[in-house]
Design a protein around this motif. Structure first.
Motif, PDB file in Angstrom:
ATOM      1  N   PRO A 195      21.040  69.468  69.899  1.00 19.73           N
ATOM      2  CA  PRO A 195      22.040  68.671  69.281  1.00 19.73           C
ATOM      3  C   PRO A 195      21.629  68.342  67.876  1.00 19.73           C
ATOM      4  CG  PRO A 195      20.751  67.267  71.042  1.00 19.73           C
ATOM      5  CD  PRO A 195      20.328  68.617  71.154  1.00 19.73           C
ATOM      6  N   ASP A 196      22.582  68.364  67.185  1.00 17.27           N
ATOM      7  CA  ASP A 196      22.206  67.922  65.628  1.00 17.27           C
ATOM      8  C   ASP A 196      21.923  66.677  65.305  1.00 17.27           C
ATOM      9  OD1 ASP A 196      23.093  70.458  64.685  1.00 17.27           O
ATOM     10  OD2 ASP A 196      25.350  69.660  64.438  1.00 17.27           O
ATOM     11  N   LEU A 197      20.710  66.482  64.537  1.00 17.64           N
ATOM     12  CA  LEU A 197      20.420  64.957  64.472  1.00 17.64           C
ATOM     13  C   LEU A 197      21.057  64.232  63.444  1.00 17.64           C
ATOM     14  CD1 LEU A 197      16.383  66.054  63.957  1.00 17.64           C
ATOM     15  CD2 LEU A 197      17.507  65.350  66.016  1.00 17.64           C
ATOM     16  N   VAL A 198      21.041  63.083  63.800  1.00 15.07           N
ATOM     17  CA  VAL A 198      21.910  62.171  62.914  1.00 15.07           C
ATOM     18  C   VAL A 198      20.870  61.114  62.155  1.00 15.07           C
ATOM     19  CG1 VAL A 198      23.688  60.456  62.857  1.00 15.07           C
ATOM     20  CG2 VAL A 198      23.608  62.048  64.703  1.00 15.07           C
ATOM     21  N   SER A 199      21.024  61.295  60.826  1.00 15.71           N
ATOM     22  CA  SER A 199      20.158  60.506  60.036  1.00 15.71           C
ATOM     23  C   SER A 199      20.780  59.311  59.731  1.00 15.71           C
ATOM     24  CB  SER A 199      20.099  61.216  58.563  1.00 15.71           C
ATOM     25  OG  SER A 199      21.509  61.229  58.002  1.00 15.71           O
ATOM     26  N   ILE A 200      19.728  58.185  60.021  1.00 22.41           N
ATOM     27  CA  ILE A 200      20.206  56.772  59.690  1.00 22.41           C
ATOM     28  C   ILE A 200      19.772  56.337  58.402  1.00 22.41           C
ATOM     29  CG2 ILE A 200      19.880  54.609  60.887  1.00 22.41           C
ATOM     30  CD1 ILE A 200      19.704  55.907  63.423  1.00 22.41           C
ATOM     31  N   PRO A 201      20.611  55.820  57.603  1.00 19.33           N
ATOM     32  CA  PRO A 201      19.921  55.311  56.173  1.00 19.33           C
ATOM     33  C   PRO A 201      19.093  54.403  56.200  1.00 19.33           C
ATOM     34  CG  PRO A 201      22.323  54.935  56.410  1.00 19.33           C
ATOM     35  CD  PRO A 201      21.870  55.570  57.635  1.00 19.33           C
ATOM     36  N   ASP A 202      18.160  53.971  55.362  1.00 24.65           N
ATOM     37  CA  ASP A 202      17.306  52.638  55.104  1.00 24.65           C
ATOM     38  C   ASP A 202      18.087  51.682  54.542  1.00 24.65           C
ATOM     39  OD1 ASP A 202      15.444  54.006  56.586  1.00 24.65           O
ATOM     40  OD2 ASP A 202      14.245  54.985  54.826  1.00 24.65           O
ATOM     41  N   THR A 203      19.144  52.035  53.777  1.00 27.34           N
ATOM     42  CA  THR A 203      19.841  50.926  53.202  1.00 27.34           C
ATOM     43  C   THR A 203      20.544  49.758  54.215  1.00 27.34           C
ATOM     44  OG1 THR A 203      21.919  52.082  53.000  1.00 27.34           O
ATOM     45  CG2 THR A 203      20.490  52.483  51.276  1.00 27.34           C
ATOM     46  N   PRO A 204      20.533  48.736  53.673  1.00 24.86           N
ATOM     47  CA  PRO A 204      21.187  47.567  54.492  1.00 24.86           C
ATOM     48  C   PRO A 204      22.818  47.820  54.975  1.00 24.86           C
ATOM     49  CG  PRO A 204      20.196  46.751  52.618  1.00 24.86           C
ATOM     50  CD  PRO A 204      20.051  48.187  52.376  1.00 24.86           C
ATOM     51  N   TYR A 205      23.272  47.494  56.100  1.00 27.98           N
ATOM     52  CA  TYR A 205      24.505  47.396  56.555  1.00 27.98           C
ATOM     53  C   TYR A 205      25.243  46.457  55.598  1.00 27.98           C
ATOM     54  CZ  TYR A 205      23.210  50.152  60.610  1.00 27.98           C
ATOM     55  OH  TYR A 205      22.774  51.078  61.439  1.00 27.98           O
ATOM     56  N   ASP A 206      26.393  46.738  55.394  1.00 28.17           N
ATOM     57  CA  ASP A 206      27.530  45.789  54.815  1.00 28.17           C
ATOM     58  C   ASP A 206      27.876  44.528  55.635  1.00 28.17           C
ATOM     59  OD1 ASP A 206      29.362  44.754  52.914  1.00 28.17           O
ATOM     60  OD2 ASP A 206      30.935  46.468  53.745  1.00 28.17           O
ATOM     61  N   ASN A 207      27.449  43.339  55.077  1.00 29.31           N
ATOM     62  CA  ASN A 207      27.652  42.285  55.716  1.00 29.31           C
ATOM     63  C   ASN A 207      29.115  41.976  56.094  1.00 29.31           C
ATOM     64  OD1 ASN A 207      25.065  41.421  55.644  1.00 29.31           O
ATOM     65  ND2 ASN A 207      25.059  40.491  53.988  1.00 29.31           N
ATOM     66  N   SER A 208      30.078  42.571  55.469  1.00 28.39           N
ATOM     67  CA  SER A 208      31.451  42.491  55.872  1.00 28.39           C
ATOM     68  C   SER A 208      31.812  43.008  57.513  1.00 28.39           C
ATOM     69  CB  SER A 208      32.363  42.868  54.860  1.00 28.39           C
ATOM     70  OG  SER A 208      32.253  44.509  54.846  1.00 28.39           O
ATOM     71  N   LEU A 209      30.906  43.733  57.840  1.00 30.81           N
ATOM     72  CA  LEU A 209      30.906  44.482  59.252  1.00 30.81           C
ATOM     73  C   LEU A 209      30.693  43.318  60.167  1.00 30.81           C
ATOM     74  CD1 LEU A 209      28.992  47.708  58.716  1.00 30.81           C
ATOM     75  CD2 LEU A 209      31.648  47.407  58.980  1.00 30.81           C
ATOM     76  N   TRP A 210      30.271  42.439  59.835  1.00 32.20           N
ATOM     77  CA  TRP A 210      29.910  41.237  60.844  1.00 32.20           C
ATOM     78  C   TRP A 210      30.620  40.107  60.908  1.00 32.20           C
ATOM     79  CZ3 TRP A 210      27.879  44.612  63.595  1.00 32.20           C
ATOM     80  CH2 TRP A 210      26.734  45.695  62.861  1.00 32.20           C
ATOM     81  N   THR A 211      31.639  39.861  59.875  1.00 32.89           N
ATOM     82  CA  THR A 211      32.325  38.624  59.450  1.00 32.89           C
ATOM     83  C   THR A 211      33.261  38.112  60.877  1.00 32.89           C
ATOM     84  OG1 THR A 211      34.231  39.861  58.817  1.00 32.89           O
ATOM     85  CG2 THR A 211      32.652  39.024  57.277  1.00 32.89           C
ATOM     86  N   ASP A 212      33.621  38.935  61.794  1.00 38.35           N
ATOM     87  CA  ASP A 212      34.585  38.685  62.810  1.00 38.35           C
ATOM     88  C   ASP A 212      33.774  38.534  64.209  1.00 38.35           C
ATOM     89  OD1 ASP A 212      33.725  41.316  63.165  1.00 38.35           O
ATOM     90  OD2 ASP A 212      35.736  41.854  63.914  1.00 38.35           O
ATOM     91  N   SER A 213      32.347  38.391  64.034  1.00 44.12           N
ATOM     92  CA  SER A 213      31.699  38.219  65.391  1.00 44.12           C
ATOM     93  C   SER A 213      30.668  37.071  65.214  1.00 44.12           C
ATOM     94  CB  SER A 213      30.772  39.388  65.651  1.00 44.12           C
ATOM     95  OG  SER A 213      29.853  39.591  64.363  1.00 44.12           O
ATOM     96  N   ASP A 214      30.252  36.507  65.977  1.00 43.69           N
ATOM     97  CA  ASP A 214      29.349  35.305  66.303  1.00 43.69           C
ATOM     98  C   ASP A 214      27.775  35.710  66.058  1.00 43.69           C
ATOM     99  OD1 ASP A 214      31.466  33.470  66.336  1.00 43.69           O
ATOM    100  OD2 ASP A 214      31.446  33.621  68.657  1.00 43.69           O
ATOM    101  N   ASP A 215      26.906  35.233  65.888  1.00 45.47           N
ATOM    102  CA  ASP A 215      25.636  35.631  65.768  1.00 45.47           C
ATOM    103  C   ASP A 215      25.074  35.223  67.377  1.00 45.47           C
ATOM    104  OD1 ASP A 215      25.349  35.905  63.300  1.00 45.47           O
ATOM    105  OD2 ASP A 215      24.811  33.762  62.922  1.00 45.47           O
ATOM    106  N   GLU A 216      25.118  36.513  68.121  1.00 43.94           N
ATOM    107  CA  GLU A 216      24.556  36.658  69.526  1.00 43.94           C
ATOM    108  C   GLU A 216      23.343  35.704  69.776  1.00 43.94           C
ATOM    109  OE1 GLU A 216      24.386  40.200  71.145  1.00 43.94           O
ATOM    110  OE2 GLU A 216      26.147  40.929  70.187  1.00 43.94           O
ATOM    111  N   GLY A 217      23.740  34.654  70.703  1.00 39.69           N
ATOM    112  CA  GLY A 217      22.482  33.884  70.971  1.00 39.69           C
ATOM    113  C   GLY A 217      22.395  32.812  70.349  1.00 39.69           C
ATOM    114  N   LEU A 218      22.603  32.498  69.214  1.00 38.97           N
ATOM    115  CA  LEU A 218      22.881  31.389  68.224  1.00 38.97           C
ATOM    116  C   LEU A 218      23.825  30.468  68.123  1.00 38.97           C
ATOM    117  CD1 LEU A 218      21.005  33.261  65.551  1.00 38.97           C
ATOM    118  CD2 LEU A 218      19.909  31.838  67.009  1.00 38.97           C
ATOM    119  N   GLY A 219      25.108  30.925  68.702  1.00 38.40           N
ATOM    120  CA  GLY A 219      26.323  30.022  68.849  1.00 38.40           C
ATOM    121  C   GLY A 219      27.080  30.433  67.627  1.00 38.40           C
ATOM    122  N   ALA A 220      28.307  29.823  67.363  1.00 37.06           N
ATOM    123  CA  ALA A 220      29.037  30.138  66.278  1.00 37.06           C
ATOM    124  C   ALA A 220      28.429  29.358  64.958  1.00 37.06           C
ATOM    125  CB  ALA A 220      30.459  29.274  66.396  1.00 37.06           C
ATOM    126  N   ARG A 221      28.807  30.088  63.765  1.00 37.24           N
ATOM    127  CA  ARG A 221      28.406  29.349  62.513  1.00 37.24           C
ATOM    128  C   ARG A 221      28.495  28.106  62.229  1.00 37.24           C
ATOM    129  NH1 ARG A 221      27.812  34.585  58.783  1.00 37.24           N
ATOM    130  NH2 ARG A 221      28.431  36.053  60.040  1.00 37.24           N
TER     131      ARG A 221
END
Length: 96
Positions: A65-91
């Motif tokens: 299967p083709d390999l998928v490269s995963i970039p080393d750059t940090p993820y965009d924080n806007s991806l996580w705005t609608d989720s809670d921090d798991e295990g830490l409760g709501a913000r």
């Protein structure tokens, strides 16, 4: 190991065996019965491996299967705005 990996490993080993048989033929000559027999057996192994690959269409077309490269750059924080921090409760709430 997958079937593809096993076939690839067998092919590499067989290619190496054929190189050694060729070297032996150069050193010992190809006229003797024993050397001819070794050559025929090595050729038969090559043909058998090819037939094995052709016997199952999936094996002949098997590939890694083709390999998928995963970039080393940090993820965009806007991806996580609608989720809670798991295990830490709501913000906006504090842990007890």
């Amino acid at each position: 190991m997958s079937v593809y990996d096993e076939l690839a490993s067998a092919q590499r080993s067989l290619d190496e065996l054929l190189r050694y048989v060729k070297r032996l033929e150069q050193q010992l000559g190809s006229g003797g019965l024993e050397m001819r027999r070794v050559r025929v057996d090595a050729d038969r192994l090559r043909e058998s491996l090819a037939l094995l690959k052709e016997a199952d269409p999936g094996l002949a077309k098997a590939k890694r299967p083709d390999l998928v490269s995963i970039p080393d750059t940090p993820y965009d924080n806007s991806l996580w705005t609608d989720s809670d921090d798991e295990g830490l409760g709501a913000r906006d709430r504090h842990a007890p």
